[in-house]
Design a protein around this motif. Structure first.
Motif, PDB file in Angstrom:
ATOM      1  N   ARG A 264       0.759  -1.198   0.100  1.00 15.39           N
ATOM      2  CA  ARG A 264      -0.053   0.158  -0.133  1.00 15.39           C
ATOM      3  C   ARG A 264       0.933   1.396   0.019  1.00 15.39           C
ATOM      4  NH1 ARG A 264      -2.657  -2.882   4.422  1.00 15.39           N
ATOM      5  NH2 ARG A 264      -4.151  -4.371   3.514  1.00 15.39           N
ATOM      6  N   LEU A 265       1.891   1.338   0.604  1.00 20.09           N
ATOM      7  CA  LEU A 265       2.850   2.234   0.565  1.00 20.09           C
ATOM      8  C   LEU A 265       3.737   2.422  -0.668  1.00 20.09           C
ATOM      9  CD1 LEU A 265       5.013   4.569   1.698  1.00 20.09           C
ATOM     10  CD2 LEU A 265       6.602   2.350   2.452  1.00 20.09           C
ATOM     11  N   PHE A 266       3.905   1.407  -1.201  1.00 28.01           N
ATOM     12  CA  PHE A 266       4.459   1.328  -2.740  1.00 28.01           C
ATOM     13  C   PHE A 266       3.335   1.999  -3.758  1.00 28.01           C
ATOM     14  CE2 PHE A 266       7.254  -2.524  -1.367  1.00 28.01           C
ATOM     15  CZ  PHE A 266       7.990  -1.699  -0.694  1.00 28.01           C
ATOM     16  N   ASP A 267       2.216   1.758  -3.543  1.00 20.65           N
ATOM     17  CA  ASP A 267       1.138   2.194  -4.390  1.00 20.65           C
ATOM     18  C   ASP A 267       0.866   3.632  -4.355  1.00 20.65           C
ATOM     19  OD1 ASP A 267       0.748  -0.428  -5.417  1.00 20.65           O
ATOM     20  OD2 ASP A 267      -1.100  -0.727  -4.146  1.00 20.65           O
ATOM     21  N   ARG A 268       1.091   4.076  -3.293  1.00 25.07           N
ATOM     22  CA  ARG A 268       1.017   5.559  -3.020  1.00 25.07           C
ATOM     23  C   ARG A 268       2.165   6.385  -3.292  1.00 25.07           C
ATOM     24  NH1 ARG A 268      -2.648   6.523   1.231  1.00 25.07           N
ATOM     25  NH2 ARG A 268      -2.325   8.761   0.862  1.00 25.07           N
ATOM     26  N   LEU A 269       3.405   5.813  -3.397  1.00 29.61           N
ATOM     27  CA  LEU A 269       4.840   6.603  -3.691  1.00 29.61           C
ATOM     28  C   LEU A 269       4.662   6.974  -5.339  1.00 29.61           C
ATOM     29  CD1 LEU A 269       7.352   4.798  -1.697  1.00 29.61           C
ATOM     30  CD2 LEU A 269       6.154   6.911  -1.129  1.00 29.61           C
ATOM     31  N   PRO A 270       5.351   8.312  -5.617  1.00 31.89           N
ATOM     32  CA  PRO A 270       5.642   8.629  -6.756  1.00 31.89           C
ATOM     33  C   PRO A 270       6.774   7.729  -7.330  1.00 31.89           C
ATOM     34  CG  PRO A 270       5.673  10.523  -5.263  1.00 31.89           C
ATOM     35  CD  PRO A 270       5.426   9.296  -4.385  1.00 31.89           C
ATOM     36  N   GLU A 271       6.653   7.458  -8.643  1.00 33.64           N
ATOM     37  CA  GLU A 271       7.593   6.504  -9.444  1.00 33.64           C
ATOM     38  C   GLU A 271       8.807   6.881  -9.011  1.00 33.64           C
ATOM     39  OE1 GLU A 271       8.256   2.972 -11.478  1.00 33.64           O
ATOM     40  OE2 GLU A 271       6.169   3.688 -10.804  1.00 33.64           O
ATOM     41  N   GLU A 272       9.339   8.237  -9.055  1.00 33.42           N
ATOM     42  CA  GLU A 272      10.658   8.461  -8.706  1.00 33.42           C
ATOM     43  C   GLU A 272      11.248   7.852  -7.332  1.00 33.42           C
ATOM     44  OE1 GLU A 272       9.311  11.878 -11.208  1.00 33.42           O
ATOM     45  OE2 GLU A 272       8.369  10.530  -9.739  1.00 33.42           O
ATOM     46  N   VAL A 273      10.527   7.989  -6.467  1.00 32.55           N
ATOM     47  CA  VAL A 273      10.640   7.767  -5.094  1.00 32.55           C
ATOM     48  C   VAL A 273      10.691   6.132  -4.974  1.00 32.55           C
ATOM     49  CG1 VAL A 273      10.001   7.646  -2.764  1.00 32.55           C
ATOM     50  CG2 VAL A 273       9.736   9.791  -4.077  1.00 32.55           C
ATOM     51  N   LEU A 274       9.699   5.607  -5.450  1.00 32.63           N
ATOM     52  CA  LEU A 274       9.599   4.038  -5.551  1.00 32.63           C
ATOM     53  C   LEU A 274      11.154   3.323  -6.077  1.00 32.63           C
ATOM     54  CD1 LEU A 274       8.065   1.691  -4.820  1.00 32.63           C
ATOM     55  CD2 LEU A 274       6.943   1.655  -7.057  1.00 32.63           C
ATOM     56  N   LYS A 275      11.411   4.079  -7.134  1.00 37.82           N
ATOM     57  CA  LYS A 275      12.626   3.420  -7.786  1.00 37.82           C
ATOM     58  C   LYS A 275      13.817   3.605  -6.978  1.00 37.82           C
ATOM     59  CE  LYS A 275      11.186   4.014 -12.480  1.00 37.82           C
ATOM     60  NZ  LYS A 275      11.217   4.823 -13.983  1.00 37.82           N
ATOM     61  N   ALA A 276      14.023   4.571  -6.108  1.00 37.36           N
ATOM     62  CA  ALA A 276      14.865   5.092  -5.181  1.00 37.36           C
ATOM     63  C   ALA A 276      15.085   4.036  -4.022  1.00 37.36           C
ATOM     64  CB  ALA A 276      14.919   6.326  -4.447  1.00 37.36           C
ATOM     65  N   ILE A 277      14.033   2.827  -3.812  1.00 43.43           N
ATOM     66  CA  ILE A 277      14.038   1.975  -2.807  1.00 43.43           C
ATOM     67  C   ILE A 277      15.007   0.696  -3.222  1.00 43.43           C
ATOM     68  CG2 ILE A 277      12.970   0.634  -0.973  1.00 43.43           C
ATOM     69  CD1 ILE A 277      10.511   2.583  -1.334  1.00 43.43           C
ATOM     70  N   PRO A 278      16.188   0.346  -2.581  1.00 43.88           N
ATOM     71  CA  PRO A 278      16.598  -0.778  -2.969  1.00 43.88           C
ATOM     72  C   PRO A 278      15.915  -1.900  -3.393  1.00 43.88           C
ATOM     73  CG  PRO A 278      17.826   0.309  -1.215  1.00 43.88           C
ATOM     74  CD  PRO A 278      16.358   0.948  -1.407  1.00 43.88           C
ATOM     75  N   PRO A 279      15.854  -2.759  -4.205  1.00 46.26           N
ATOM     76  CA  PRO A 279      14.899  -3.994  -4.481  1.00 46.26           C
ATOM     77  C   PRO A 279      15.279  -4.915  -3.076  1.00 46.26           C
ATOM     78  CG  PRO A 279      16.100  -3.507  -6.506  1.00 46.26           C
ATOM     79  CD  PRO A 279      16.729  -2.615  -5.163  1.00 46.26           C
ATOM     80  N   ALA A 280      16.405  -5.136  -2.730  1.00 39.06           N
ATOM     81  CA  ALA A 280      16.504  -6.011  -1.521  1.00 39.06           C
ATOM     82  C   ALA A 280      15.545  -5.554  -0.192  1.00 39.06           C
ATOM     83  CB  ALA A 280      17.894  -6.141  -1.003  1.00 39.06           C
ATOM     84  N   SER A 281      15.556  -4.180  -0.124  1.00 41.20           N
ATOM     85  CA  SER A 281      14.559  -3.604   1.077  1.00 41.20           C
ATOM     86  C   SER A 281      13.311  -3.879   0.685  1.00 41.20           C
ATOM     87  CB  SER A 281      15.046  -2.407   1.124  1.00 41.20           C
ATOM     88  OG  SER A 281      16.139  -2.103   1.669  1.00 41.20           O
ATOM     89  N   ARG A 282      12.930  -3.955  -0.568  1.00 38.01           N
ATOM     90  CA  ARG A 282      11.264  -3.835  -1.026  1.00 38.01           C
ATOM     91  C   ARG A 282      10.979  -5.174  -0.801  1.00 38.01           C
ATOM     92  NH1 ARG A 282       9.931  -1.288  -6.757  1.00 38.01           N
ATOM     93  NH2 ARG A 282       8.104  -2.382  -6.172  1.00 38.01           N
TER      94      ARG A 282
END
Length: 338
Positions: A264-282
Motif C-alpha cells: 500500500r505504501l508503494f502504491d502511494r509513492l511517486p514513481e521516482e521515489v519508489l525506484k529509489a528504494i533498493p530492491p532487497a529492502s522492498r
C-alpha cells in the motif's frame, strides 16, 4: 534529531498539512496492536530448559544446544548482560552507528566506550587491526533501517573480519528476523562458532522486553552464569510458553500484514521515489523500513512524502532518508458499517 524530538516535529508537520503522506510511523506495536496475543490466565510452572528446547525446535537448531541457549528478557536485557561481561574483560566493542541508539546507551551504561561503523547505504565494517584485547562486533540481521539481510558477500566479509584474530567475536541481533529457520546468512555466521545470537518475541509476537534467548558459543561459561543469575519472571516464562506453543503462527501473520502494508505504501509513492528504494529492502519479508537516496526535505517539498531522517537512528553521514509502512494510511481498510 533525537527520536522524541522527531516525533514532536512529525506531529506538528502532519497537523499543519493534511496532504502530506505519513511515511514516518515507527511504532510497530501500535500499528499492529490487534494482532498481539493476550497473556495466559493460568499460573502453571514453566521451566527455562523447556523453553530453550522449544525455541531451538522452532528455529530448527539442534536441541543439544539447549545448554547454550540462555533465557533472558529480550535483546536489550541480553545485550546488557553481555556488555557488563565485556567491560569486565576490557573488550573492544564495535556498534553500528545508524541502527539503534539504544545499543550505544546500553554500552555506555555498562562502562564501555564503543567504537562504531556505518550501515547506510551499505555496511562498512571496521578495518582497524586487531590487538591483544577481546574484540566484539555487533550487527543486526536483518538490519534496520537498511531494511534487508546481509548479502552473501557481506557475510563473507564478516567471516574474514573474524579470521584476523582468535579473540574476535560477533553479536548478532536477529530480532527483526520473523521467519523460521533463521536466515541463511545468520546460520552461516553461527557456524563459525564465534557468534552470540540474540533473539526475542519483541517483533514476531509484538511483546517487547518480555522474553528472549541468547545463544552462546561453546566457550562462554562466564556469560552463561551471568544469564542464569538474572532470569525472567515466572509470568514472563508462562507468556513465552504460550506464545511459542499456542500462538506459533503469529510471526507469519505479522509478516503477511507487513507485506500488505508495504504494497500500500508503494502504491502511494511517486514513481521516482519508489525506484529509489533498493530492491532487497522492498522484498525483505517482514520489513517496514525502506531507505531511499533522497533527502528528507526533498521528499517533503517535491513529492509531499514525510520520511524519517537517518539521524533518528544514530549518527550518519548518509544524505538519504527512510520511509516506513506503519502509518494508519497503509493499514487494513475499516470494516464496512452494518
Amino acid at each position: 534529531m533525537r527520536f522524541d524530538e522527531f516525533q514532536e516535529f512529525r506531529q506538528r508537520q502532519l497537523g499543519a498539512s493534511s496532504s502530506l503522506l505519513d511515511a514516518a510511523e515507527t511504532n510497530v506495536y501500535r500499528a499492529l496492536a490487534p494482532m498481539r496475543p493476550g497473556p495466559p490466565s493460568d499460573t502453571s510452572t514453566v521451566h527455562r530448559c523447556d523453553l530453550a528446547r522449544a525455541w531451538l525446535r522452532r528455529f530448527e537448531l539442534p536441541e543439544e544446544w539447549s545448554g547454550h541457549a540462555m533465557i533472558c528478557r529480550g535483546v536489550r536485557h541480553g545485550l546488557g548482560v553481555v556488555f557488563r561481561r565485556l567491560r569486565a574483560v576490557q573488550a573492544r566493542l564495535w556498534l553500528p552507528s545508524d541502527v539503534y541508539p539504544v545499543y550505544h546507551e546500553l554500552a555506555r551504561a555498562a562502562g564501555l566506550a564503543p567504537a562504531s561503523y556505518p550501515t547506510l547505504p551499505a555496511p562498512d565494517l571496521p578495518s582497524s587491526p586487531a590487538d591483544h584485547r577481546p574484540e566484539y562486533l555487533l550487527l543486526a540481521n536483518p538490519s534496520k533501517p537498511l531494511g534487508r539481510y546481509l548479502s552473501d558477500a557481506e557475510c563473507a566479509e564478516v567471516i574474514s573480519w573474524l579470521r584476523v584474530s582468535p579473540r574476535r567475536r560477533l553479536l548478532i541481533d536477529s530480532v527483526y528476523d520473523l521467519g523460521a529457520p533463521f536466515a541463511a546468512g545468520t546460520r552461516r555466521l553461527l557456524d563459525t562458532g564465534c557468534a552470540v545470537l540474540l533473539h526475542s518475541v519483541t517483533k514476531g509476537w509484538l511483546w517487547p522486553r518480555t522474553f528472549g534467548v541468547a545463544l552462546l558459543g561453546p566457550a562462554q561459561a562466564e556469560l552463561a552464569e551471568a544469564f542464569r543469575a538474572d532470569p525472567p519472571t515466572s509470568a514472563q516464562l508462562r507468556l513465552a510458553d504460550r506464545l511459542l506453543t499456542e500462538h506459533s503462527d503469529v510471526p507469519r501473520q505479522v509478516v503477511d500484514e507487513l507485506a500488505a502494508r508495504a504494497e500500500r505504501l508503494f502504491d502511494r509513492l511517486p514513481e521516482e521515489v519508489l525506484k529509489a528504494i533498493p530492491p532487497a529492502s522492498r522484498t525483505c519479508p517482514g520489513n517496514y523500513f525502506f531507505p531511499v537516496e533522497i533527502p528528507v526535505e526533498t521528499l517533503r517539498r517535491e513529492w509531499g512524502v514525510f520520511a524519517v531522517p537517518v539521524g533518528v537512528f544514530g549518527e550518519s553521514s548518509w544524505s538519504g532518508s527512510v520511509l516506513t509502512s506503519l502509518a494508519d494510511a497503509f493499514g487494513p481498510a475499516p470494516a464496512a458499517a452494518r
